[in-house]
Design an enzyme around this catalytic site. Structure first.
Site, PDB file in Angstrom:
ATOM      1  N   GLY A   1       4.627 -34.623  20.745  1.00 39.32           N
ATOM      2  CA  GLY A   1       5.806 -33.861  21.172  1.00 39.32           C
ATOM      3  C   GLY A   1       5.751 -33.107  22.487  1.00 39.32           C
ATOM      4  O   GLY A   1       6.631 -32.286  22.744  1.00 39.32           O
TER       5      GLY A   1
ATOM      6  N   SER B   1       7.553 -27.433  26.731  1.00 38.54           N
ATOM      7  CA  SER B   1       7.351 -27.831  25.333  1.00 38.54           C
ATOM      8  C   SER B   1       6.252 -27.003  24.681  1.00 38.54           C
ATOM      9  O   SER B   1       5.204 -26.748  25.291  1.00 38.54           O
ATOM     10  CB  SER B   1       6.905 -29.295  25.238  1.00 38.54           C
ATOM     11  OG  SER B   1       7.856 -30.157  25.770  1.00 38.54           O
ATOM     12  N   ILE B   2       6.484 -26.669  23.409  1.00 43.57           N
ATOM     13  CA  ILE B   2       5.456 -25.928  22.665  1.00 43.57           C
ATOM     14  C   ILE B   2       4.195 -26.789  22.562  1.00 43.57           C
ATOM     15  O   ILE B   2       3.071 -26.294  22.702  1.00 43.57           O
ATOM     16  CB  ILE B   2       6.001 -25.523  21.277  1.00 43.57           C
ATOM     17  CG1 ILE B   2       7.213 -24.587  21.446  1.00 43.57           C
ATOM     18  CG2 ILE B   2       4.912 -24.840  20.451  1.00 43.57           C
ATOM     19  CD1 ILE B   2       7.990 -24.301  20.176  1.00 43.57           C
TER      20      ILE B   2
ATOM     21  N   ILE C   1       8.006 -32.108  16.728  1.00 47.53           N
ATOM     22  CA  ILE C   1       9.076 -33.085  16.938  1.00 47.53           C
ATOM     23  C   ILE C   1      10.356 -32.594  16.277  1.00 47.53           C
ATOM     24  O   ILE C   1      10.336 -32.218  15.096  1.00 47.53           O
ATOM     25  CB  ILE C   1       8.690 -34.441  16.291  1.00 47.53           C
ATOM     26  CG1 ILE C   1       7.410 -35.008  16.910  1.00 47.53           C
ATOM     27  CG2 ILE C   1       9.834 -35.440  16.402  1.00 47.53           C
ATOM     28  CD1 ILE C   1       6.867 -36.236  16.175  1.00 47.53           C
TER      29      ILE C   1
ATOM     30  N   TYR D   1      11.563 -23.683  11.816  1.00 43.40           N
ATOM     31  CA  TYR D   1      12.398 -22.552  12.244  1.00 43.40           C
ATOM     32  C   TYR D   1      13.029 -21.904  11.016  1.00 43.40           C
ATOM     33  O   TYR D   1      13.300 -22.573  10.018  1.00 43.40           O
ATOM     34  CB  TYR D   1      13.480 -23.017  13.230  1.00 43.40           C
ATOM     35  CG  TYR D   1      14.351 -21.886  13.682  1.00 43.40           C
ATOM     36  CD1 TYR D   1      13.778 -20.790  14.323  1.00 43.40           C
ATOM     37  CD2 TYR D   1      15.715 -21.872  13.426  1.00 43.40           C
ATOM     38  CE1 TYR D   1      14.559 -19.705  14.694  1.00 43.40           C
ATOM     39  CE2 TYR D   1      16.500 -20.804  13.805  1.00 43.40           C
ATOM     40  CZ  TYR D   1      15.919 -19.720  14.430  1.00 43.40           C
ATOM     41  OH  TYR D   1      16.679 -18.645  14.788  1.00 43.40           O
TER      42      TYR D   1
ATOM     43  N   TYR E   1      22.752 -23.783  14.118  1.00 46.14           N
ATOM     44  CA  TYR E   1      21.548 -24.621  14.006  1.00 46.14           C
ATOM     45  C   TYR E   1      21.876 -25.941  13.304  1.00 46.14           C
ATOM     46  O   TYR E   1      21.091 -26.888  13.323  1.00 46.14           O
ATOM     47  CB  TYR E   1      20.441 -23.853  13.268  1.00 46.14           C
ATOM     48  CG  TYR E   1      19.053 -24.295  13.639  1.00 46.14           C
ATOM     49  CD1 TYR E   1      18.546 -24.128  14.924  1.00 46.14           C
ATOM     50  CD2 TYR E   1      18.227 -24.885  12.691  1.00 46.14           C
ATOM     51  CE1 TYR E   1      17.270 -24.545  15.253  1.00 46.14           C
ATOM     52  CE2 TYR E   1      16.943 -25.308  13.010  1.00 46.14           C
ATOM     53  CZ  TYR E   1      16.477 -25.127  14.296  1.00 46.14           C
ATOM     54  OH  TYR E   1      15.200 -25.542  14.615  1.00 46.14           O
TER      55      TYR E   1
ATOM     56  N   LYS F   1      14.706 -28.755   8.652  1.00 43.86           N
ATOM     57  CA  LYS F   1      13.531 -27.860   8.612  1.00 43.86           C
ATOM     58  C   LYS F   1      13.159 -27.512   7.162  1.00 43.86           C
ATOM     59  O   LYS F   1      11.981 -27.383   6.835  1.00 43.86           O
ATOM     60  CB  LYS F   1      13.790 -26.588   9.426  1.00 43.86           C
ATOM     61  CG  LYS F   1      13.859 -26.819  10.935  1.00 43.86           C
ATOM     62  CD  LYS F   1      12.604 -27.480  11.478  1.00 43.86           C
ATOM     63  CE  LYS F   1      12.554 -27.493  12.991  1.00 43.86           C
ATOM     64  NZ  LYS F   1      11.495 -28.401  13.488  1.00 43.86           N
TER      65      LYS F   1
END
Ligand code: NAI
Length: 275
Positions: free
Chosen positions: A15, A21-22, A95, A150, A160, A167
């Site tokens: 990802g 990007s994290i 991702i 999240y 969201y 999630k």
């Protein structure tokens, strides 16, 4: 600052698209801590992103893989073990994508083909990754698998959209597969529930600027940054967290346990008084 927490450990990082990007920040931190890894992303993202630059910087190889394709994942896992010279100690699943969000479809007016696509990419891919690792017996004992989540999995954040459901599904997979990974492979599986973070995926959410500012003012420690998330993930990959598993771990400056903060209350009263 480096503590050599991941010296000798090998992994796969999904990802990393660009420097925001994290997963990008995590790859940098894992590298600093002595970990070695293969970088992977969807073939389309390879063309759009700057992953080559990250690979060069961290001395890593890249294997393209669509995380919804079992064939791609098989290839990724077997080739990664060849490149890294053995089994894997850590995996980051970073991702997420909702076609409904991307195309501005409201939660109450979903295109279900798009919903399914988003679920496959954002949640089921995590099951597919773990099933592939499990079947290939690809993880070393006391390895660690992390996926990013999240808080819309637990609480309502209307914009969201269907990512909230994705999630919730992702976090459930972490628990359900985490049981088998723990019992059979001595591998831990957790999700890190991160503050809103300005990345390509994050900024796709409608009203993101308001979203991020609100969370920041609500949290006693302010929003966790991508670097904070990277550091937390490093600790989850390290031997310091060996028996933490089946958890959804909040990295959110305290947001998830807040009712209201002084700042938010004062702004609300100010607005009310203007009415
Ligand atoms: P990002 O846009 O940089 O990363 C998302 C990644 O998913 C991209 O690299 C993209 O290429 C990859 N991806 C999409 N479809 C794929 C596929 N079929 N196969 C393989 N990879 C695919 O955004 P960010 O924010 O770094 O996202 C990483 C994770 O963090 C996601 O799970 C996201 O939901 C989560 N997260 C993000 C927050 C935010 O506010 N940015 C907050 C909490 C969690």
């Amino acid at each position: 600052m480096s503590y050599n927490l991941l010296k000798g450990k090998k992994g796969i990082i999904f990802g990393a698209l660009d420097a925001n990007s994290i997963a990008w920040k995590t790859a940098e931190r894992v590298h600093e801590e002595g970990g070695e890894f293969v970088l992977t992303n969807a073939p389309i993202a390879m063309r759009m992103g700057q992953i080559d630059e990250l690979a060069k910087k961290t001395g890593s190889q890249i294997i393209p893989a669509d995380a919804t394709s079992l064939e791609d994942l098989e290839k990724l896992v077997t080739e990664s073990m060849e490149i890294l010279g053995g089994k894997i100690d850590f995996v980051l699943h970073s991702i997420g994508m909702s076609v409904n969000v991307r195309k501005g479809k409201a939660y109450t007016d979903q295109n279900y083909d798009w919903t399914q696509k988003g679920t496959d990419v954002s949640a089921m891919s995590f099951h597919k990754v773990m099933q592939t690792l499990y079947k290939h017996d690809a993880m070393n004992e006391w390895g660690s698998i992390v996926a990013l989540s999240y808080m819309a999995a637990q609480r309502v954040f209307p914009d969201y959209n269907d990512m909230a459901d994705n999630k919730a599904y992702l976090e459930s997979i972490a628990r359900s597969f985490g049981y088998f990974m723990g019992r059979d492979k001595k591998v831990r599986v957790n999700t890190i529930s991160q503050s809103p973070t300005p990345t390509t995926a994050g900024q796709g959410v409608k009203g993101f600027d308001g979203f991020i500012a609100y969370a920041d003012k609500m949290s006693p420690l302010g929003n966790a940054t991508a670097l904070d998330c990277a550091n937390y993930t490093v600790s989850m990959f390290s031997d310091l967290t060996k028996r933490v598993t089946l958890q959804n771990l909040y990295n959110d400056g305290g947001f998830s346990n807040m009712g209201v903060s002084d700042y938010i209350m004062e702004s609300f009263i100010e607005n009310e008084e203007k009415k």
